[in-house]
Scaffold this motif. Structure first.
Motif, short mmCIF file in Angstrom:
data_model
loop_
_atom_site.label_atom_id
_atom_site.label_comp_id
_atom_site.label_asym_id
_atom_site.label_seq_id
_atom_site.Cartn_x
_atom_site.Cartn_y
_atom_site.Cartn_z
N GLU A 183 -58.34 45.63 77.68
CA GLU A 183 -58.13 47.07 77.87
C GLU A 183 -56.70 47.46 77.46
OE1 GLU A 183 -59.05 47.83 81.93
OE2 GLU A 183 -61.24 47.80 81.63
N LEU A 184 -55.74 46.61 77.83
CA LEU A 184 -54.36 46.89 77.46
C LEU A 184 -54.18 46.83 75.94
CD1 LEU A 184 -51.47 47.50 78.23
CD2 LEU A 184 -51.10 45.05 78.62
N ARG A 185 -54.77 45.84 75.30
CA ARG A 185 -54.68 45.74 73.85
C ARG A 185 -55.25 46.97 73.16
NH1 ARG A 185 -56.56 39.40 73.35
NH2 ARG A 185 -54.47 38.46 73.46
N ALA A 186 -56.38 47.46 73.69
CA ALA A 186 -57.00 48.66 73.12
C ALA A 186 -56.08 49.87 73.29
CB ALA A 186 -58.35 48.91 73.78
N ASP A 187 -55.45 49.99 74.47
CA ASP A 187 -54.53 51.10 74.72
C ASP A 187 -53.32 51.02 73.79
OD1 ASP A 187 -56.16 52.07 76.70
OD2 ASP A 187 -55.00 51.22 78.35
N VAL A 188 -52.80 49.82 73.60
CA VAL A 188 -51.63 49.63 72.73
C VAL A 188 -51.97 50.00 71.29
CG1 VAL A 188 -50.10 47.89 71.73
CG2 VAL A 188 -50.52 47.91 74.20
N GLU A 189 -53.16 49.63 70.85
CA GLU A 189 -53.59 49.96 69.49
C GLU A 189 -53.71 51.47 69.32
OE1 GLU A 189 -54.10 49.44 65.70
OE2 GLU A 189 -53.75 47.75 67.08
N ARG A 190 -54.16 52.13 70.36
CA ARG A 190 -54.26 53.59 70.30
C ARG A 190 -52.88 54.24 70.21
NH1 ARG A 190 -54.38 58.26 73.31
NH2 ARG A 190 -55.94 59.79 72.60
N VAL A 191 -51.92 53.66 70.93
CA VAL A 191 -50.55 54.18 70.87
C VAL A 191 -50.03 54.09 69.43
CG1 VAL A 191 -48.17 53.82 71.60
CG2 VAL A 191 -50.01 53.64 73.27
N ARG A 192 -50.32 52.99 68.75
CA ARG A 192 -49.88 52.85 67.35
C ARG A 192 -50.49 53.93 66.47
NH1 ARG A 192 -51.19 47.07 68.12
NH2 ARG A 192 -49.27 45.99 68.72
N THR A 193 -51.69 54.35 66.83
CA THR A 193 -52.39 55.36 66.02
C THR A 193 -51.86 56.76 66.28
OG1 THR A 193 -54.41 54.02 66.01
CG2 THR A 193 -54.63 56.37 65.48
N VAL A 194 -51.66 57.11 67.55
CA VAL A 194 -51.29 58.49 67.89
C VAL A 194 -49.79 58.68 68.12
CG1 VAL A 194 -53.56 58.92 68.85
CG2 VAL A 194 -51.72 58.16 70.37
N GLY A 195 -49.06 57.59 68.42
CA GLY A 195 -47.61 57.69 68.58
C GLY A 195 -47.11 58.08 69.95
N HIS A 196 -47.98 58.05 70.96
CA HIS A 196 -47.57 58.39 72.32
C HIS A 196 -48.56 57.79 73.30
CE1 HIS A 196 -50.86 61.30 72.32
NE2 HIS A 196 -50.42 61.74 71.14
N CYS A 197 -48.29 57.94 74.60
CA CYS A 197 -49.19 57.36 75.59
C CYS A 197 -49.15 58.17 76.89
CB CYS A 197 -48.80 55.91 75.89
SG CYS A 197 -49.92 55.08 77.03
N SER A 198 -50.31 58.34 77.49
CA SER A 198 -50.43 58.95 78.81
C SER A 198 -51.16 57.97 79.71
CB SER A 198 -51.21 60.26 78.74
OG SER A 198 -50.57 61.19 77.89
N ALA A 199 -50.70 57.83 80.93
CA ALA A 199 -51.32 56.87 81.85
C ALA A 199 -51.06 57.27 83.28
CB ALA A 199 -50.79 55.46 81.59
N MET A 200 -51.93 56.82 84.17
CA MET A 200 -51.74 57.03 85.60
C MET A 200 -50.79 55.95 86.08
SD MET A 200 -53.01 59.12 88.05
CE MET A 200 -54.71 59.56 87.61
N SER A 201 -49.54 56.31 86.37
CA SER A 201 -48.54 55.31 86.75
C SER A 201 -48.81 54.75 88.15
CB SER A 201 -47.13 55.89 86.67
OG SER A 201 -47.02 57.05 87.47
N THR A 202 -49.10 55.62 89.09
CA THR A 202 -49.53 55.25 90.44
C THR A 202 -50.61 56.26 90.82
OG1 THR A 202 -47.83 56.65 91.46
CG2 THR A 202 -47.28 54.32 91.11
N PRO A 203 -51.43 55.99 91.83
CA PRO A 203 -52.47 56.94 92.22
C PRO A 203 -51.91 58.34 92.44
CG PRO A 203 -52.80 54.88 93.36
CD PRO A 203 -51.48 54.76 92.66
N GLY A 204 -52.44 59.30 91.67
CA GLY A 204 -52.01 60.68 91.83
C GLY A 204 -50.81 61.07 91.00
N VAL A 205 -50.24 60.13 90.23
CA VAL A 205 -49.04 60.42 89.43
C VAL A 205 -49.30 60.04 87.97
CG1 VAL A 205 -46.61 59.90 89.05
CG2 VAL A 205 -47.51 60.05 91.38
N VAL A 206 -49.04 60.97 87.07
CA VAL A 206 -49.27 60.77 85.64
C VAL A 206 -47.93 60.66 84.91
CG1 VAL A 206 -50.09 61.90 83.53
CG2 VAL A 206 -51.51 61.89 85.59
N ALA A 207 -47.88 59.78 83.91
CA ALA A 207 -46.71 59.66 83.05
C ALA A 207 -47.14 59.86 81.60
CB ALA A 207 -46.06 58.28 83.21
N VAL A 208 -46.38 60.65 80.87
CA VAL A 208 -46.64 60.90 79.46
C VAL A 208 -45.39 60.48 78.69
CG1 VAL A 208 -47.18 62.64 77.72
CG2 VAL A 208 -48.17 62.83 80.02
N GLY A 209 -45.51 59.44 77.85
CA GLY A 209 -44.33 58.87 77.21
C GLY A 209 -44.43 58.78 75.69
N ALA A 210 -43.27 58.68 75.06
CA ALA A 210 -43.17 58.54 73.61
C ALA A 210 -42.00 57.62 73.28
CB ALA A 210 -42.97 59.91 72.95
#
Length: 268
Positions: A183-210
């Motif tokens: 799952e992590l490998r798939a997410d990392v590959e997607r980051v390479r494609t779109v250039g950014h990442c959004s993820a649930m850092s802890t329950p109820g908290v979202v992080a959007v990074g570049a």
């Protein structure tokens, strides 16, 4: 000197080199135990965390105190020493991104009404190096400077996607159990494609990074962090656009190239 004597001396030298390398590795493991959630440790705790004999752990801690890398407080626990703090401040002070980022982070916090986090790559993952909180927000998410981010965090996935040493990144991911690893490998590959990442850092908290790049490659990640009822993980969320634009602006100041398509645009 006989051939057998020379061979024996070489063998002892090799063993000595291996022992030195092992000692350096052990010191690194001990020092990496200290973080905001664990600001001090006893020799017994070091032994338990690393699976060492208590006498061995105590001997290492005592030697690190003598070298200035650790100090012993009044309660008998060990804390980071003066030399370690000096080296850390020196290393961070020589990262241009640390000096240039605050202005961009303040603007990003105001624009998104979120907490902004800048992270640098540590020993085995991102380490939070600067935080800008927007105190005018209804809910303020606090992040400690010095926190080590887990591999499934948004900023970790960005680093995993763009880090120059992809062999080391793959080794880190290989330590995860099967499904989590894939799952992590798939997410990392997607980051390479779109250039950014959004993820649930802890329950109820979202992080959007570049990613932020300097002339040598990725040097940091910048992310906004907020409650999941105000910050979306969708690719069309307005905050994402502002995060990416901020990463691009910071990258440009550092003399880096945000993504290959930036090079194409500049060539036009």
């Amino acid at each position: 000197m006989s051939k057998s004597t020379r061979s024996s001396d070489a063998t002892r030298a090799d063993r000595g080199d291996q022992a030195d390398i092992q000692a350096v590795s052990r010191v690194s493991q001990i020092l990496s135990l200290f973080e905001p959630a664990t600001p001090e440790m006893t020799a017994v705790e070091v032994a338990e965390r690393l699976g060492l004999n208590r006498t061995t752990a105590y001997r290492y801690c005592t030697s690190l105190v003598a070298a200035g890398l650790l100090e012993r407080n009044a309660e008998g626990s060990y804390v980071p020493g003066g030399l370690l703090l000096q080296l850390g401040a020196f290393a961070i002070g020589h990262r241009s991104v640390i000096n240039l980022a605050p202005r961009h982070m303040r603007a990003l916090a105001r624009a998104t009404q979120t907490t902004v986090v800048l992270s640098l790559w540590g020993l085995t993952g991102p380490v939070v190096s600067r935080v800008e909180e927007n105190i005018s927000a209804v809910v303020v998410v606090s992040v400690r400077v010095g926190s080590h981010l887990p591999l499934d965090s948004a900023q970790s996935k960005v680093f995993l996607a763009y880090h120059a040493d992809q062999l080391s990144m793959e080794r880190l991911m290989a330590n995860l159990p099967g499904q989590a690893r894939e799952e992590l490998r798939a997410d990392v590959e997607r980051v390479r494609t779109v250039g950014h990442c959004s993820a649930m850092s802890t329950p109820g908290v979202v992080a959007v990074g570049a990613p932020v790049f300097d002339e040598y490659g990725i040097c940091a990640t910048i992310a906004v962090v907020g409650p999941d009822n105000t910050l979306s993980m969708a690719d069309d969320t307005p905050e994402l656009r502002v995060v990416v634009d901020t990463a691009r602006a910071l990258t440009q100041e550092l003399g880096g190239h945000y993504r290959p398509d930036d090079l194409d645009q500049r060539a036009v």
